[in-house]
Design a protein around this motif. Structure first.
Motif, PDB file in Angstrom:
ATOM      1  N   PRO A 116       0.792  -1.222   0.000  1.00 60.56           N
ATOM      2  CA  PRO A 116       0.000   0.000   0.000  1.00 60.56           C
ATOM      3  C   PRO A 116       0.828   1.277   0.000  1.00 60.56           C
ATOM      4  O   PRO A 116       0.302   2.342  -0.303  1.00 60.56           O
ATOM      5  CB  PRO A 116      -0.826  -0.112   1.280  1.00 60.56           C
ATOM      6  N   ASP A 117       2.114   1.168   0.309  1.00 62.49           N
ATOM      7  CA  ASP A 117       2.913   2.361   0.530  1.00 62.49           C
ATOM      8  C   ASP A 117       4.289   2.210  -0.108  1.00 62.49           C
ATOM      9  O   ASP A 117       5.023   1.264   0.204  1.00 62.49           O
ATOM     10  CB  ASP A 117       3.039   2.546   2.058  1.00 62.49           C
ATOM     11  N   ALA A 118       4.667   3.138  -0.978  1.00 62.42           N
ATOM     12  CA  ALA A 118       5.959   3.082  -1.671  1.00 62.42           C
ATOM     13  C   ALA A 118       7.124   3.227  -0.699  1.00 62.42           C
ATOM     14  O   ALA A 118       8.182   2.615  -0.902  1.00 62.42           O
ATOM     15  CB  ALA A 118       6.036   4.154  -2.753  1.00 62.42           C
ATOM     16  N   GLU A 119       6.966   4.006   0.347  1.00 59.18           N
ATOM     17  CA  GLU A 119       8.048   4.174   1.316  1.00 59.18           C
ATOM     18  C   GLU A 119       8.313   2.871   2.063  1.00 59.18           C
ATOM     19  O   GLU A 119       9.463   2.464   2.238  1.00 59.18           O
ATOM     20  CB  GLU A 119       7.729   5.306   2.303  1.00 59.18           C
ATOM     21  N   TRP A 120       7.240   2.219   2.517  1.00 60.16           N
ATOM     22  CA  TRP A 120       7.413   0.936   3.197  1.00 60.16           C
ATOM     23  C   TRP A 120       8.054  -0.071   2.246  1.00 60.16           C
ATOM     24  O   TRP A 120       9.012  -0.765   2.616  1.00 60.16           O
ATOM     25  CB  TRP A 120       6.070   0.388   3.711  1.00 60.16           C
ATOM     26  N   LEU A 121       7.531  -0.147   1.030  1.00 61.50           N
ATOM     27  CA  LEU A 121       8.037  -1.132   0.075  1.00 61.50           C
ATOM     28  C   LEU A 121       9.491  -0.846  -0.289  1.00 61.50           C
ATOM     29  O   LEU A 121      10.301  -1.763  -0.393  1.00 61.50           O
ATOM     30  CB  LEU A 121       7.153  -1.169  -1.169  1.00 61.50           C
ATOM     31  N   GLY A 122       9.844   0.419  -0.456  1.00 59.02           N
ATOM     32  CA  GLY A 122      11.227   0.771  -0.751  1.00 59.02           C
ATOM     33  C   GLY A 122      12.171   0.346   0.363  1.00 59.02           C
ATOM     34  O   GLY A 122      13.254  -0.192   0.108  1.00 59.02           O
ATOM     35  N   SER A 123      11.762   0.562   1.595  1.00 60.07           N
ATOM     36  CA  SER A 123      12.573   0.145   2.737  1.00 60.07           C
ATOM     37  C   SER A 123      12.678  -1.372   2.803  1.00 60.07           C
ATOM     38  O   SER A 123      13.761  -1.929   3.064  1.00 60.07           O
ATOM     39  CB  SER A 123      11.946   0.696   4.023  1.00 60.07           C
ATOM     40  N   PHE A 124      11.585  -2.054   2.546  1.00 55.18           N
ATOM     41  CA  PHE A 124      11.568  -3.520   2.543  1.00 55.18           C
ATOM     42  C   PHE A 124      12.514  -4.067   1.474  1.00 55.18           C
ATOM     43  O   PHE A 124      13.326  -4.956   1.749  1.00 55.18           O
ATOM     44  CB  PHE A 124      10.136  -4.015   2.318  1.00 55.18           C
ATOM     45  N   VAL A 125      12.447  -3.506   0.272  1.00 57.83           N
ATOM     46  CA  VAL A 125      13.321  -3.947  -0.820  1.00 57.83           C
ATOM     47  C   VAL A 125      14.778  -3.651  -0.477  1.00 57.83           C
ATOM     48  O   VAL A 125      15.666  -4.471  -0.738  1.00 57.83           O
ATOM     49  CB  VAL A 125      12.904  -3.300  -2.156  1.00 57.83           C
TER      50      VAL A 125
ATOM     51  N   SER B  15       7.746   0.929  -8.181  1.00 54.08           N
ATOM     52  CA  SER B  15       6.976   1.825  -9.048  1.00 54.08           C
ATOM     53  C   SER B  15       5.568   2.010  -8.503  1.00 54.08           C
ATOM     54  O   SER B  15       5.007   1.085  -7.913  1.00 54.08           O
ATOM     55  CB  SER B  15       6.850   1.221 -10.453  1.00 54.08           C
ATOM     56  N   PRO B  16       4.971   3.183  -8.748  1.00 53.32           N
ATOM     57  CA  PRO B  16       3.560   3.355  -8.383  1.00 53.32           C
ATOM     58  C   PRO B  16       2.676   2.613  -9.390  1.00 53.32           C
ATOM     59  O   PRO B  16       2.994   2.534 -10.574  1.00 53.32           O
ATOM     60  CB  PRO B  16       3.349   4.862  -8.478  1.00 53.32           C
ATOM     61  N   VAL B  17       1.581   2.039  -8.903  1.00 57.28           N
ATOM     62  CA  VAL B  17       0.616   1.359  -9.765  1.00 57.28           C
ATOM     63  C   VAL B  17      -0.796   1.663  -9.274  1.00 57.28           C
ATOM     64  O   VAL B  17      -1.004   2.047  -8.124  1.00 57.28           O
ATOM     65  CB  VAL B  17       0.824  -0.179  -9.799  1.00 57.28           C
ATOM     66  N   ARG B  18      -1.742   1.501 -10.155  1.00 57.20           N
ATOM     67  CA  ARG B  18      -3.155   1.596  -9.794  1.00 57.20           C
ATOM     68  C   ARG B  18      -3.689   0.176  -9.771  1.00 57.20           C
ATOM     69  O   ARG B  18      -3.608  -0.540 -10.772  1.00 57.20           O
ATOM     70  CB  ARG B  18      -3.908   2.435 -10.818  1.00 57.20           C
TER      71      ARG B  18
END
Length: 106
Positions: free
Chosen positions: A12-21, A36-39
């Motif tokens: 749900p969140d690019a910041e969380w996902l970026g940190s996870f990656v 990347s952002p997606v709909r």
């Protein structure tokens, strides 16, 4: 056929996902992750949702996928995270070697 694969994970969140990656790369579970952002349009608990999410596309070796899945299930904010693995049928030899080198345990 190559010895590498792609793993796709939404969150749900690019910041969380970026940190996870970043943590996956730091721990050598994958060589690279693109966020990347997606709909996303999906049905959940009887309702159709249309929301913005983030998508990570990882490059790794198939042998690293079980640990990526386990960590995702353990740390992800979704009850049922989307984790999809796809084989990479062709890649340049130098890129394949780099992915293998970077996602091998140190």
């Amino acid at each position: 056929m190559t010895g590498i694969c792609a793993v796709l994970i939404t969150a749900p969140d690019a910041e969380w996902l970026g940190s996870f990656v970043r943590n996956l790369v730091d721990d050598r579970l994958c060589a690279v992750g693109h966020v990347s952002p997606v709909r996303s349009i999906y049905r959940w608990q009887g309702e159709v949702h249309d929301t913005g999410e983030a998508l990570a596309t990882l490059r790794t070796m198939p042998s690293r996928v079980p640990e990526i899945i386990a960590r995702t299930k353990r740390e992800h904010p979704y009850v049922v995270p989307s984790i999809i693995t796809m084989p990479i049928s062709d890649a340049t030899p130098d890129y394949q070697a780099w992915v293998i080198e970077q996602s091998s345990p140190a």
